[in-house]
Design an enzyme around this catalytic site. Structure first.
Site, mmCIF file in Angstrom:
data_model
loop_
_atom_site.group_PDB
_atom_site.id
_atom_site.type_symbol
_atom_site.label_atom_id
_atom_site.label_comp_id
_atom_site.label_asym_id
_atom_site.label_seq_id
_atom_site.Cartn_x
_atom_site.Cartn_y
_atom_site.Cartn_z
ATOM 1 N N LYS A 124 30.165 8.555 83.549
ATOM 2 C CA LYS A 124 29.409 9.554 82.764
ATOM 3 C C LYS A 124 30.300 10.177 81.703
ATOM 4 O O LYS A 124 31.537 10.197 81.825
ATOM 5 C CB LYS A 124 28.817 10.633 83.664
ATOM 6 C CG LYS A 124 29.817 11.461 84.482
ATOM 7 C CD LYS A 124 30.375 12.675 83.781
ATOM 8 C CE LYS A 124 31.412 13.417 84.619
ATOM 9 N NZ LYS A 124 32.155 14.456 83.929
ATOM 10 N N PRO A 160 38.256 4.474 84.881
ATOM 11 C CA PRO A 160 39.553 5.103 85.161
ATOM 12 C C PRO A 160 39.402 6.266 86.154
ATOM 13 O O PRO A 160 38.405 6.986 86.115
ATOM 14 C CB PRO A 160 40.003 5.613 83.783
ATOM 15 C CG PRO A 160 39.258 4.789 82.793
ATOM 16 C CD PRO A 160 37.946 4.451 83.438
ATOM 17 N N GLY A 183 34.238 8.626 91.001
ATOM 18 C CA GLY A 183 34.052 8.819 92.443
ATOM 19 C C GLY A 183 32.610 9.223 92.762
ATOM 20 O O GLY A 183 32.000 8.721 93.707
ATOM 21 N N SER A 184 32.069 10.124 91.942
ATOM 22 C CA SER A 184 30.687 10.586 92.167
ATOM 23 C C SER A 184 29.703 9.443 91.976
ATOM 24 O O SER A 184 28.712 9.326 92.708
ATOM 25 C CB SER A 184 30.334 11.697 91.175
ATOM 26 O OG SER A 184 31.214 12.766 91.338
ATOM 27 N N ASP A 200 28.673 16.283 90.705
ATOM 28 C CA ASP A 200 28.211 15.260 89.752
ATOM 29 C C ASP A 200 27.337 14.189 90.422
ATOM 30 O O ASP A 200 26.740 13.362 89.728
ATOM 31 C CB ASP A 200 29.404 14.555 89.085
ATOM 32 C CG ASP A 200 30.028 15.396 87.983
ATOM 33 O OD1 ASP A 200 29.377 16.361 87.535
ATOM 34 O OD2 ASP A 200 31.157 15.079 87.576
HETATM 35 P P1 ATP Z 1 34.803 14.392 87.525
HETATM 36 O O1 ATP Z 1 34.606 14.282 86.063
HETATM 37 O O2 ATP Z 1 33.524 14.327 88.322
HETATM 38 O O3 ATP Z 1 35.683 15.513 87.952
HETATM 39 P P2 ATP Z 1 36.868 12.422 87.591
HETATM 40 O O4 ATP Z 1 36.547 11.213 86.761
HETATM 41 O O5 ATP Z 1 37.775 13.426 86.977
HETATM 42 O O6 ATP Z 1 35.508 13.074 88.030
HETATM 43 P P3 ATP Z 1 37.248 10.700 89.849
HETATM 44 O O7 ATP Z 1 37.715 9.442 89.216
HETATM 45 O O8 ATP Z 1 35.892 10.746 90.396
HETATM 46 O O9 ATP Z 1 37.497 11.963 88.906
HETATM 47 O O10 ATP Z 1 38.329 11.032 90.981
HETATM 48 C C1 ATP Z 1 38.752 12.297 91.283
HETATM 49 C C2 ATP Z 1 39.495 12.262 92.611
HETATM 50 O O11 ATP Z 1 38.592 11.831 93.609
HETATM 51 C C3 ATP Z 1 40.651 11.295 92.591
HETATM 52 O O12 ATP Z 1 41.831 12.033 92.796
HETATM 53 C C4 ATP Z 1 40.416 10.330 93.736
HETATM 54 O O13 ATP Z 1 41.519 10.226 94.596
HETATM 55 C C5 ATP Z 1 39.228 10.910 94.498
HETATM 56 N N1 ATP Z 1 38.236 9.867 94.839
HETATM 57 C C6 ATP Z 1 37.617 9.760 96.005
HETATM 58 N N2 ATP Z 1 36.791 8.702 96.020
HETATM 59 C C7 ATP Z 1 36.885 8.100 94.835
HETATM 60 C C8 ATP Z 1 36.282 6.938 94.275
HETATM 61 N N3 ATP Z 1 35.415 6.188 94.954
HETATM 62 N N4 ATP Z 1 36.592 6.610 93.009
HETATM 63 C C9 ATP Z 1 37.460 7.414 92.300
HETATM 64 N N5 ATP Z 1 38.064 8.496 92.795
HETATM 65 C C10 ATP Z 1 37.803 8.858 94.059
#
Ligand code: ATP
Length: 287
Positions: free
Chosen positions: A10, A95, A103-104, A137
């Site tokens: 997203k 990434p 992750g979400s 999210d």
């Molecule tokens: P947001 O914008 O929702 O905050 P993000 O892109 O910054 O998301 P993610 O990539 O979702 O962050 O990951 C955030 C943390 O969640 C990471 O430190 C990771 O260790 C943990 N995590 C748990 N499950 C997952 C997954 N399936 N994929 C990615 N990260 C994950």
């Protein structure tokens, strides 16, 4: 039985947080869209064990209860009251810790996938409610189509599709911890965004207004600690993007171009400064 679900990343076309709830959780006001940069989540149910296992091709991710895909499977297993186990393989393309909700989206894909495999017949609204217990999210990611998102992430108002836009997405080398950024927000001194204005412009196909009103309240905060964000944003604008900003809590920056050949030019020029650059389109999950 097995199924593969697409889990799109997203971007936040607009992001604001009007206040913090008494329990410390932020109130959100965001325009979110999904893009065709996606993880692929392969889910297999097992009758010989009740264990949930997560494997991934990414070296950086925990595969135990800390993985959001694991948490989603655990919730569905308990709601289904089943003794079947689940094997999940995450083919990661989004990434990690980038502000793109990887992750979400993986968790939402597991909820959708197990809903089908176990014939649970939850509606998308019900899945979004289950997902909210995992991360703010996840409800948006259940639908994965343009939306105005408010509340703690659970109030989703659909917007028009934007599939004609070209988006240049650049991930600086730093990773950003969302909880750390959220803890640092000083609500007294936030500059707020016209999130409703962006939603209205999308509904009215008013591209100039959308571009004018876009913004991310958290960009000044994250870029204080990660100055590459502003450097990349400036490059995107000087190379010809119509608008550029940080997504989520960062550090990913994206630029918008209505014109495809200009977007290709911006993408190629940025590759000299940033290793991870993607040229993508908005994406809407079909029902
Ligand atoms: P947001 O914008 O929702 O905050 P993000 O892109 O910054 O998301 P993610 O990539 O979702 O962050 O990951 C955030 C943390 O969640 C990471 O430190 C990771 O260790 C943990 N995590 C748990 N499950 C997952 C997954 N399936 N994929 C990615 N990260 C994950």
């Amino acid at each position: 039985m097995e199924i593969s679900e697409k889990a799109p990343a997203k971007l936040n076309f607009s992001l604001d947080t009007p206040f913090r709830h008494l329990d410390g959780e932020p109130e959100w006001k965001m325009v979110m869209i999904s893009i065709d940069l996606a993880d692929y989540v392969h889910i297999k149910t097992r009758t010989d064990t009740n264990q949930i296992t997560v494997r991934t091709d990414s070296g950086f991710l925990p595969c135990d209860h800390r993985n959001l895909a694991f948490q989603a499977a655990k919730k569905m297993q308990s709601l289904a009251q089943t003794h079947e186990g689940v094997d999940i393989y995450l083919d990661k393309k989004i990434p990690v810790a980038a502000g793109m909700g990887g992750g979400s989206s993986d968790a939402a894909a597991v909820l959708r996938g197990l809903n089908k495999l176990w014939a649970l017949n939850f509606t998308l609204e019900q899945l979004a409610k289950i997902g909210l217990e995992i991360d703010s999210d996840v409800p948006f990611c259940i639908y994965s189509r343009p939306a105005l998102v408010t509340g703690r992430g659970e109030i989703i108002t659909p917007l028009k599709d934007l599939e004609h836009l070209n988006l240049v997405v650049a991930k600086p080398k730093d990773s950003v911890s969302t909880p750390t950024i959220l803890k640092r927000i000083d609500y007294e001194h936030l500059t707020h965004q016209d999130v409703d204005g962006v939603a209205k412009a999308i509904m009215e196909d008013d591209y100039p207004q959308m571009i004018k009103k876009m913004g991310n309240t958290l960009e000044p905060l994250t870029s204080k600690y990660h100055p590459d964000i502003l450097k990349i944003k400036q490059k995107m604008l000087s190379f010809g993007c119509d608008a550029a900003q940080m997504s989520g809590t960062g550090p990913t920056v994206f630029g918008i171009c209505r014109n495809h050949s200009r977007a290709v030019r911006v993408t190629n020029s940025l590759r000299g400064f940033c290793r991870e650059v993607y040229l993508v389109r908005p994406y809407s999950l079909k029902d």
